[in-house]
Enzyme design. Structure first.
Site, PDB file in Angstrom:
ATOM      1  N   LYS A  11       0.779  -1.117   0.123  1.00  0.00           N
ATOM      2  CA  LYS A  11      -0.034   0.039   0.051  1.00  0.00           C
ATOM      3  C   LYS A  11       0.807   1.187   0.006  1.00  0.00           C
ATOM      4  O   LYS A  11       1.852   1.319   0.588  1.00  0.00           O
ATOM      5  CB  LYS A  11      -0.764  -0.051   1.020  1.00  0.00           C
ATOM      6  CG  LYS A  11      -0.336   0.174   2.713  1.00  0.00           C
ATOM      7  CD  LYS A  11       0.117   1.444   2.980  1.00  0.00           C
ATOM      8  CE  LYS A  11       0.773   1.507   4.296  1.00  0.00           C
ATOM      9  NZ  LYS A  11       1.619   2.573   4.646  1.00  0.00           N
ATOM     10  N   ASP A 140      -2.977  -1.643   9.404  1.00  0.00           N
ATOM     11  CA  ASP A 140      -3.070  -1.737   7.908  1.00  0.00           C
ATOM     12  C   ASP A 140      -3.506  -3.000   7.437  1.00  0.00           C
ATOM     13  O   ASP A 140      -3.965  -3.161   6.153  1.00  0.00           O
ATOM     14  CB  ASP A 140      -1.668  -1.206   7.340  1.00  0.00           C
ATOM     15  CG  ASP A 140      -1.287  -0.144   7.607  1.00  0.00           C
ATOM     16  OD1 ASP A 140      -1.879   0.821   7.974  1.00  0.00           O
ATOM     17  OD2 ASP A 140       0.128   0.148   7.648  1.00  0.00           O
TER      18      ASP A 140
HETATM   19  O1  C5P Z   1      -0.995  -1.031  14.234  1.00  0.00           O
HETATM   20  P1  C5P Z   1       0.521  -1.531  13.799  1.00  0.00           P
HETATM   21  O2  C5P Z   1       1.028  -2.712  14.532  1.00  0.00           O
HETATM   22  O3  C5P Z   1       0.769  -1.654  12.286  1.00  0.00           O
HETATM   23  O4  C5P Z   1       1.251  -0.086  14.287  1.00  0.00           O
HETATM   24  C1  C5P Z   1       2.692  -0.019  14.691  1.00  0.00           C
HETATM   25  C2  C5P Z   1       3.048   1.111  15.343  1.00  0.00           C
HETATM   26  O5  C5P Z   1       2.992   2.344  14.645  1.00  0.00           O
HETATM   27  C3  C5P Z   1       2.297   1.245  16.883  1.00  0.00           C
HETATM   28  O6  C5P Z   1       2.822   0.486  17.867  1.00  0.00           O
HETATM   29  C4  C5P Z   1       2.166   2.724  16.894  1.00  0.00           C
HETATM   30  O7  C5P Z   1       3.601   2.927  17.498  1.00  0.00           O
HETATM   31  C5  C5P Z   1       2.231   3.159  15.590  1.00  0.00           C
HETATM   32  N1  C5P Z   1       0.913   3.614  14.981  1.00  0.00           N
HETATM   33  C6  C5P Z   1       0.453   4.941  15.478  1.00  0.00           C
HETATM   34  N2  C5P Z   1      -0.744   5.281  15.076  1.00  0.00           N
HETATM   35  C7  C5P Z   1      -1.529   4.635  14.169  1.00  0.00           C
HETATM   36  C8  C5P Z   1      -0.795   3.528  13.463  1.00  0.00           C
HETATM   37  C9  C5P Z   1       0.297   3.012  14.055  1.00  0.00           C
HETATM   38  O8  C5P Z   1       1.024   5.535  16.571  1.00  0.00           O
HETATM   39  N3  C5P Z   1      -2.512   4.953  13.569  1.00  0.00           N
END
Ligand code: C5P
Length: 314
Positions: A11, A140
């Protein structure tokens, strides 16, 4: 059934507007997701116990244990359908999406694993149900299931498909010689914002206000006007990514000087993304960027493409 293979796209974020940090550590987003033709392939086969093999681009940097997002997604799916025959599986991931590159490769693999196991186990879950399970694994994952072009809100998991016409956009991706950690980039953005001078300063970092959808970008997407889309690309994480990986500034400048309609860092980086007017211009840009020595390698991709889908089941 002896095995199911699903294919899943990387993406881009054509807009990534990031709000202040929430109590749970995440940030509220408004983002325009766009799935492009760079695919990982995930195969699941019945096995004595769950296991994983990763091959291809950056495979040595992908966790090959229960920390792998694909295995976590499979565990979450199994928990959601406890009364089905959710036998153990061996997962084989063939990676082409670079790891920790801002292209949601890990989330993509989780999405493909969900689609493949849903088929292997004949679990019969709908795409919205799989999206709900995927969102517990990564922000994502839901978009990797949906694909196309879509507006994401919340952590990025609340999706509304964008009414984009059938225009295909031609992109050049410049892969960096290195990686960036997504939490580190969000933390850098918070620090840059906290250090931002008060008032309407000339700071490159926008203040942490509630994120809003860019109406001009959506209008450009509706008309399919690549030049306008190129002008409207935006990413609140870009300055943070560049602050941690200063070489990206040179890559972005080089792409624009070589004729890209727009340039930005992909998600939390460090991949740089360039929009070209058409396939021919994308080829020229890719060749010139390779020659300029401002990145590790380049790829030409187009979008939008559909989300995770089964490509073979035997
Ligand atoms: O959800 P995911 O595990 O992909 O997110 C990885 C990290 O990115 C989270 O632990 C956070 O630190 C950051 N993040 C965030 N806000 C979001 C998506 C991700 O702060 N909307």
């Amino acid at each position: 059934m002896t095995g199911v293979t699903a294919r899943v796209p990387a993406k881009l974020n054509l807009q990534l507007a990031v709000g202040p940090p929430r109590a749970d550590g995440y940030h509220d987003l408004v983002t325009v997701f766009h799935a492009v033709s760079l695919f990982d392939q995930v195969t699941v086969e019945p096995a004595g116990r769950d296991g994983i093999t990763v091959t291809g681009e950056g495979a040595d940097r992908v966790p090959a244990d229960q920390d792998n997002l694909a295995l976590r997604a499979i565990a979450a799916l199994r928990a959601a359908v406890p009364d089905r025959g959710t036998a153990a599986v061996h997962v084989t991931i063939a990676k082409r999406i670079p790891v920790a590159a801002g292209l949601a490769g890990g989330s993509a693999d989780a999405a493909a694993a969900l689609v493949a196991c849903n088929e292997l186990w004949a679990a019969g879950l709908t795409q919205p149900q799989l999206c709900g399970i995927g969102a517990t694994v990564g922000s994502d994952v839901a978009f990797a299931l949906l694909g196309g072009t879509a507006v994401g809100r919340g952590r990025g998991e609340q999706l509304t498909p964008a009414l984009a016409p059938a225009t295909q956009y031609h992109w050049v991706l410049a892969f960096a010689d290195g990686q960036l950690s997504t939490p580190a980039v969000y933390a850098a953005l918070d620090r840059l914002r906290a250090a931002r001078p008060a008032g309407p300063a000339e700071s490159e970092v926008a203040p942490a206000t509630e994120p809003n959808l860019d109406a001009a970008l959506m209008s450009a997407l509706r008309t399919g006007d690549a030049a306008r889309v190129g002008q409207q690309l935006s990413n609140d994480l870009q300055q943070a990514a560049v602050s941690l990986f200063p070489a990206l500034r040179k890559t972005l400048t080089a792409g624009l000087e070589l004729g890209a309609l727009g340039a930005l860092v992909a998600g939390s980086g460090p991949t740089c993304v360039f929009l070209a007017a058409n396939a021919e211009r994308a080829l020229e840009l890719a060749v010139s960027l390779s020659g300029a020595g401002v990145c590790r390698s380049v790829a030409r991709v187009s979008g939008p493409v559909p989300g995770a889908a089964v490509v073979s089941a035997a």
